[in-house]
Motif scaffolding. Structure first.
Motif, PDB file in Angstrom:
ATOM      1  N   LEU A  27       9.176  -6.939  -6.808  1.00 32.84           N
ATOM      2  CA  LEU A  27       7.941  -6.706  -7.147  1.00 32.84           C
ATOM      3  C   LEU A  27       6.822  -7.603  -7.334  1.00 32.84           C
ATOM      4  O   LEU A  27       7.122  -8.630  -7.774  1.00 32.84           O
ATOM      5  CB  LEU A  27       8.169  -5.767  -8.390  1.00 32.84           C
ATOM      6  CG  LEU A  27       9.142  -4.834  -8.479  1.00 32.84           C
ATOM      7  CD1 LEU A  27       9.236  -4.142  -9.946  1.00 32.84           C
ATOM      8  CD2 LEU A  27       8.453  -3.579  -7.683  1.00 32.84           C
ATOM      9  N   ASP A  28       5.755  -7.515  -6.934  1.00 35.09           N
ATOM     10  CA  ASP A  28       4.606  -8.446  -7.248  1.00 35.09           C
ATOM     11  C   ASP A  28       4.059  -7.950  -8.524  1.00 35.09           C
ATOM     12  O   ASP A  28       3.204  -6.967  -8.575  1.00 35.09           O
ATOM     13  CB  ASP A  28       3.547  -8.222  -5.964  1.00 35.09           C
ATOM     14  CG  ASP A  28       2.499  -9.443  -6.173  1.00 35.09           C
ATOM     15  OD1 ASP A  28       2.640 -10.200  -7.084  1.00 35.09           O
ATOM     16  OD2 ASP A  28       1.682  -9.464  -5.148  1.00 35.09           O
ATOM     17  N   THR A  31       0.085  -7.378  -9.275  1.00 32.96           N
ATOM     18  CA  THR A  31      -0.583  -6.190  -8.974  1.00 32.96           C
ATOM     19  C   THR A  31      -0.268  -4.811  -9.727  1.00 32.96           C
ATOM     20  O   THR A  31       0.713  -4.884 -10.204  1.00 32.96           O
ATOM     21  CB  THR A  31      -0.082  -5.856  -7.384  1.00 32.96           C
ATOM     22  OG1 THR A  31       1.204  -5.431  -7.321  1.00 32.96           O
ATOM     23  CG2 THR A  31      -0.406  -7.004  -6.500  1.00 32.96           C
ATOM     24  N   GLN A  32      -1.545  -3.929  -9.627  1.00 30.07           N
ATOM     25  CA  GLN A  32      -1.202  -2.664 -10.390  1.00 30.07           C
ATOM     26  C   GLN A  32      -0.043  -1.866  -9.956  1.00 30.07           C
ATOM     27  O   GLN A  32       0.913  -1.423 -10.489  1.00 30.07           O
ATOM     28  CB  GLN A  32      -2.348  -1.787 -10.271  1.00 30.07           C
ATOM     29  CG  GLN A  32      -3.609  -2.421 -10.718  1.00 30.07           C
ATOM     30  CD  GLN A  32      -3.644  -2.223 -12.234  1.00 30.07           C
ATOM     31  OE1 GLN A  32      -3.805  -3.111 -13.022  1.00 30.07           O
ATOM     32  NE2 GLN A  32      -3.116  -1.016 -12.777  1.00 30.07           N
ATOM     33  N   GLU A  33       0.384  -1.842  -8.597  1.00 28.92           N
ATOM     34  CA  GLU A  33       1.407  -1.162  -7.972  1.00 28.92           C
ATOM     35  C   GLU A  33       2.727  -1.811  -8.582  1.00 28.92           C
ATOM     36  O   GLU A  33       3.570  -0.977  -8.868  1.00 28.92           O
ATOM     37  CB  GLU A  33       1.404  -1.246  -6.440  1.00 28.92           C
ATOM     38  CG  GLU A  33       2.620  -0.587  -5.796  1.00 28.92           C
ATOM     39  CD  GLU A  33       2.307  -0.512  -4.191  1.00 28.92           C
ATOM     40  OE1 GLU A  33       3.427  -0.313  -3.504  1.00 28.92           O
ATOM     41  OE2 GLU A  33       1.337  -0.839  -3.821  1.00 28.92           O
ATOM     42  N   GLY A  34       2.979  -3.164  -8.226  1.00 31.53           N
ATOM     43  CA  GLY A  34       4.267  -3.718  -8.947  1.00 31.53           C
ATOM     44  C   GLY A  34       4.560  -3.490 -10.328  1.00 31.53           C
ATOM     45  O   GLY A  34       5.526  -3.222 -10.696  1.00 31.53           O
ATOM     46  N   SER A  36       3.318  -0.953 -12.018  1.00 30.91           N
ATOM     47  CA  SER A  36       3.514   0.400 -12.379  1.00 30.91           C
ATOM     48  C   SER A  36       5.171   0.748 -11.921  1.00 30.91           C
ATOM     49  O   SER A  36       5.661   1.554 -12.715  1.00 30.91           O
ATOM     50  CB  SER A  36       2.695   1.415 -11.365  1.00 30.91           C
ATOM     51  OG  SER A  36       1.291   1.213 -11.823  1.00 30.91           O
ATOM     52  N   VAL A  37       5.652   0.114 -11.049  1.00 35.48           N
ATOM     53  CA  VAL A  37       7.033   0.515 -10.689  1.00 35.48           C
ATOM     54  C   VAL A  37       7.777  -0.103 -11.640  1.00 35.48           C
ATOM     55  O   VAL A  37       8.713   0.413 -11.979  1.00 35.48           O
ATOM     56  CB  VAL A  37       7.430  -0.186  -9.213  1.00 35.48           C
ATOM     57  CG1 VAL A  37       8.704  -0.276  -9.132  1.00 35.48           C
ATOM     58  CG2 VAL A  37       6.537   0.403  -8.184  1.00 35.48           C
ATOM     59  N   THR A 106      -6.512   4.123 -12.826  1.00 38.62           N
ATOM     60  CA  THR A 106      -6.675   2.779 -12.425  1.00 38.62           C
ATOM     61  C   THR A 106      -7.203   1.878 -13.500  1.00 38.62           C
ATOM     62  O   THR A 106      -8.014   2.417 -14.188  1.00 38.62           O
ATOM     63  CB  THR A 106      -7.709   2.762 -11.463  1.00 38.62           C
ATOM     64  OG1 THR A 106      -6.939   3.647 -10.235  1.00 38.62           O
ATOM     65  CG2 THR A 106      -7.786   1.355 -10.781  1.00 38.62           C
TER      66      THR A 106
END
Length: 108
Positions: A27-28, A31-34, A36-37, A106
């Motif tokens: 996971l990065d 970032t928001q995506e990382g 969030s996961v 967001t």
């Protein structure tokens, strides 16, 4: 990166509290995506370690289960010390119920 999610019931000592590792490998977390996961994984782990507080029947979430999950998620988020993760967690506040996956806006 891994992290322990710990259920801390008021009557049990921390050494006896169930724990679960949450893996952030791949996971990065910049970032928001990382993030969030990772947050989703933390919440799932918290529900799992707190399952002994959940009633076997009924549709109502017991207060002890909700409190256990909230405390476990709070502790895990605090231990990561990631501003994006803290902001995502703060967006849900202290009163969210640990039933459905988060629906987030967001964060800028």
């Amino acid at each position: 990166f891994t992290l322990l999610v710990v259920a801390t019931p008021a009557v049990a000592c921390a050494a006896a509290a169930p724990t679960m590792r949450v893996d952030a490998t791949g996971l990065d977390l910049r970032t928001q995506e990382g993030v969030s996961v990772l947050y989703g994984r933390i919440r799932l782990a918290a529900r799992e370690v707190c399952r002994s507080h959940r009633a076997a029947t009924g549709t109502r979430v017991p207060a002890a289960f909700a409190r256990c999950v909230r405390d476990a998620v709070d502790g895990a988020v605090y231990s990561w010390r990631l501003p994006l993760l803290a902001a995502l967690h703060d967006e849900f506040g202290a009163d969210w119920l640990p039933v459905d996956p988060p629906r987030r806006k967001t964060i800028i």
